[in-house]
Design a protein around this motif. Structure first.
Motif, short mmCIF file in Angstrom:
data_model
loop_
_atom_site.label_atom_id
_atom_site.label_comp_id
_atom_site.label_asym_id
_atom_site.label_seq_id
_atom_site.Cartn_x
_atom_site.Cartn_y
_atom_site.Cartn_z
N ASP A 231 1.05 -1.07 -0.12
CA ASP A 231 -0.03 -0.13 -0.10
C ASP A 231 1.13 1.22 -0.08
OD1 ASP A 231 -1.85 2.10 0.33
OD2 ASP A 231 -2.57 1.30 2.22
N LEU A 232 1.01 2.10 -1.21
CA LEU A 232 1.84 3.18 -1.27
C LEU A 232 1.21 4.39 -0.96
CD1 LEU A 232 3.82 2.31 -4.74
CD2 LEU A 232 4.51 1.99 -2.34
N GLY A 233 1.88 5.04 0.01
CA GLY A 233 1.11 6.35 0.48
C GLY A 233 0.05 6.01 1.42
N CYS A 234 0.33 4.92 2.37
CA CYS A 234 -0.59 4.06 3.09
C CYS A 234 -1.31 5.14 4.09
CB CYS A 234 0.05 2.82 3.63
SG CYS A 234 1.24 3.27 5.15
N GLY A 235 -0.69 6.28 4.53
CA GLY A 235 -1.39 6.92 5.74
C GLY A 235 -1.45 6.21 6.75
N THR A 236 -2.55 6.15 7.51
CA THR A 236 -2.87 5.52 8.59
C THR A 236 -3.03 4.04 8.28
OG1 THR A 236 -5.24 6.13 8.70
CG2 THR A 236 -3.61 7.51 10.05
N GLY A 237 -3.08 3.58 7.16
CA GLY A 237 -2.97 2.04 6.90
C GLY A 237 -4.61 1.55 6.75
N ARG A 238 -5.43 2.45 6.05
CA ARG A 238 -6.84 2.10 6.05
C ARG A 238 -6.93 0.82 4.97
NH1 ARG A 238 -10.01 7.33 4.65
NH2 ARG A 238 -7.59 7.71 3.65
#
Length: 383
Positions: A231-238
């Protein structure tokens, strides 16, 4: 692009500082020691921080958290190690009878010190003790007085043998020039980290309603159990729980983001139960060639300064039978309307533009949907 200069007194930054920053295309603005509020909107528009006086600890800590490049001279170096007990404008004692300061072996591979000439013999070491935190890298030392220069984390440097009361000697001015160029080179990444660092704590709650849309998009990857998903640019991994569900216990899930604060928030929300988290630049992934079966990326590609470089890198790490899925929980028209602008024919995500960009970087656009409630593009490697 601007560098904030924290100094012992109000007024313009020293002439030498302004001149060196300007040569690197950077503006400067000052922050006197009495003002600890920092620039308006926090670090907005701030690409670097030069600390010439022991002041503004709140702004400095915010910069450290967002990995904004920081260069601190005495007495500001104490703030880097959380010892803010030196009074503004006070220079610790020096040792005139000591050997000159020498660069350490670690300086040879440091982002700021690598390639620097030996410090001028006239630069005398600071001789008061300073306890560095675990993980700090010593870059310059002197017999009997270690820790004359150091780095904390990837982007904060303290130089104790350069006084805050400029002008600097030629070596110090050279170092300042190297710092200015480093700030300019990292400006895009710095702005991204600063923007998302301030929003990381509230990100999950703010966008929790989008989780079903993320789950539906991940399903379109159609990965087999045992696959490796990123997940690229996953942020908080939603997207990570849905990715884990798709690849199963035998698969691998990696969430990649440029902003450490986002990854910290992801861990706080339990994403490490679903996979591993990695702080990295999506255009220079620390992944082997053809090692990934599926890439999921939401709301990232069209915000990158060099999307073609990113797509080529993503093609490099993707297996021949892998898949790339680009997603946004809003369609292009919906986003344009939300920002009060018409659809841009030059938008990278317009079907024709995206198809050409993908074809030029090793991909083939297989599915494209720009619907009222979502954007989705599925691409396969061209081998």
């Amino acid at each position: 692009m601007a560098v904030v200069v924290v100094q012992p007194a109000a007024g313009q930054a020293p002439t030498a500082v302004r001149r060196v920053l300007a040569a690197a295309g950077l503006a400067s603005r000052t922050l006197p020691p009495a003002d600890d509020a920092g620039p308006s909107d926090g670090l907005t528009g701030v690409e670097g921080l030069i600390v010439l006086g022991a002041a503004a600890p709140a702004l400095l800590q915010e910069a450290l958290a967002a990995e904004v490049p920081v260069l601190a001279l005495e007495p500001g170096t104490r703030l880097l190690v959380r010892e803010p007990d030196a009074a503004p404008g006070v220079r610790p004692g020096t040792a005139p009878d000591r050997p000159p300061v020498e660069l350490t072996r670690a300086a040879g591979s440091d982002p700021l010190f690598a390639g620097a000439t030996p410090p001028s013999p006239g630069l005398r070491p600071a001789c008061d003790p300073l306890e560095l935190p675990a993980g700090a890298v010593v870059l310059a030392s002197c017999d009997g007085y270690p820790d004359q220069a150091f780095r904390i984390g990837p982007s904060a440097w303290g130089v104790r043998f350069l006084p805050h009361d400029l002008p600097l000697d030629p070596w110090g001015e050279q170092l300042l020039g190297r710092f200015a160029r480093l700030v300019a080179d990292r400006a895009t990444h710095t702005a991204t980290r600063a923007f998302f660092t301030r929003r990381a704590d509230a990100w999950e709650e703010r966008f929790a309603y989008q989780t079903p849309a993320y789950d539906a998009a991940v399903a379109r990857l159609r990965l087999a159990p045992g696959a490796r998903a990123v997940d690229l640019g996953c942020g908080t991994g939603r997207a990570m729980p849905a990715l884990r569900a798709q690849v199963g216990t035998g698969g691998q899930v990696v969430g990649v983001d440029l902003t450490p604060a986002m990854l910290t928030a992801a861990a706080r929300h339990g994403r490490t139960r679903h996979g591993s988290l990695l702080a990295a630049d999506c255009t220079r992934l620390p992944l082997a060639a053809a090692s990934v079966d599926g890439i999921f990326s939401a709301g990232l590609l069209d915000h990158l300064p060099e999307p073609a470089a990113a797509l080529r890198e993503w093609a490099r790490v993707t297996a021949a039978d892998g898949v790339l899925l680009l997603f946004h929980p809003s369609g292009r028209a919906e986003r344009a309307a939300r920002h009060g602008r018409p659809l841009d024919p030059g938008d990278l995500l317009a079907e024709g533009n995206l198809r050409r960009a993908l074809e030029a970087t090793g991909w083939h656009l297989e599915e494209y949907e720009d619907a009222a409630g979502h954007f989705l593009a599925r691409a396969l490697p061209r081998r």
